[in-house]
Design a protein around this motif. Structure first.
Motif, PDB file in Angstrom:
ATOM      1  N   ASN A   1      33.520  16.643  85.927  1.00  0.00           N
ATOM      2  CA  ASN A   1      34.278  17.285  84.855  1.00  0.00           C
ATOM      3  C   ASN A   1      34.220  16.418  83.595  1.00  0.00           C
ATOM      4  N   ASN A   2      34.734  16.941  82.506  1.00  0.00           N
ATOM      5  CA  ASN A   2      34.656  16.237  81.230  1.00  0.00           C
ATOM      6  C   ASN A   2      35.420  14.907  81.233  1.00  0.00           C
ATOM      7  N   ALA A   3      36.472  14.784  82.014  1.00  0.00           N
ATOM      8  CA  ALA A   3      37.236  13.527  82.065  1.00  0.00           C
ATOM      9  C   ALA A   3      36.388  12.395  82.633  1.00  0.00           C
TER      10      ALA A   3
ATOM     11  N   LYS B   1      43.417  12.378  85.935  1.00  0.00           N
ATOM     12  CA  LYS B   1      44.374  13.167  86.690  1.00  0.00           C
ATOM     13  C   LYS B   1      44.302  14.614  86.245  1.00  0.00           C
ATOM     14  N   ARG B   2      44.452  15.505  87.217  1.00  0.00           N
ATOM     15  CA  ARG B   2      44.591  16.910  86.839  1.00  0.00           C
ATOM     16  C   ARG B   2      45.960  17.093  86.208  1.00  0.00           C
ATOM     17  N   ILE B   3      46.047  17.934  85.221  1.00  0.00           N
ATOM     18  CA  ILE B   3      47.311  18.192  84.528  1.00  0.00           C
ATOM     19  C   ILE B   3      48.368  18.720  85.508  1.00  0.00           C
ATOM     20  N   TYR B   4      47.930  19.274  86.619  1.00  0.00           N
ATOM     21  CA  TYR B   4      48.828  19.859  87.612  1.00  0.00           C
ATOM     22  C   TYR B   4      49.407  18.804  88.567  1.00  0.00           C
ATOM     23  N   ASP B   5      48.852  17.597  88.549  1.00  0.00           N
ATOM     24  CA  ASP B   5      49.337  16.529  89.420  1.00  0.00           C
ATOM     25  C   ASP B   5      50.657  15.978  88.897  1.00  0.00           C
ATOM     26  N   PRO B   6      51.470  15.420  89.799  1.00  0.00           N
ATOM     27  CA  PRO B   6      52.760  14.880  89.353  1.00  0.00           C
ATOM     28  C   PRO B   6      52.605  13.688  88.409  1.00  0.00           C
ATOM     29  N   VAL B   7      53.576  13.552  87.525  1.00  0.00           N
ATOM     30  CA  VAL B   7      53.637  12.408  86.620  1.00  0.00           C
ATOM     31  C   VAL B   7      54.009  11.175  87.433  1.00  0.00           C
TER      32      VAL B   7
END
Length: 117
Positions: free
Chosen positions: A104-106, A6-12
């Protein structure tokens, strides 16, 4: 083993499980109090030199993938094992800031965790 990206900007989400930021630098525009992370493993991020070389250029993706896997193999062996344990116990969400959700690295780290012991 449940691992999601998940992108850090996505909702929890309630199904995120253990949320771990895996970037070496704190993401722009995200307040630490609003990030809802359980851990931040800077040391598992790709080296600065590798990231600079990659530059999120898709033509360099395969080289980045291989080089980052090599860094993971040669790095601190306790971090991948800790992440695997979280994935098995409560699920794991690898958080990253990159705009490209496919290269990406993830993505590399998830594959490494699933296919390497």
């Amino acid at each position: 083993m449940q691992i999601q990206l998940k992108r850090i900007y996505d909702p929890v989400d309630q199904h995120d499980g253990h949320r771990v930021l895996i970037d070496g630098m704190w993401p722009r525009g995200v307040a630490k109090k609003d990030a809802h992370i359980d851990d931040w493993y800077r040391d598992i991020a790709p080296s600065k030199d590798l990231l600079k070389w990659f530059g999120h250029d898709r033509d360099r993706w395969e080289g980045f993938y291989d080089a980052y896997r090599k860094e993971l193999r040669e790095g601190d062996s306790t971090l991948p094992q800790t992440l695997r344990e979280h994935a098995q116990k409560e699920g794991l969400t690898l958080l990253y800031a990159a705009k490209d959700e496919e290269c990406n690295n993830a993505v590399v780290l998830r594959d490494f965790l699933k296919h390497t012991r």
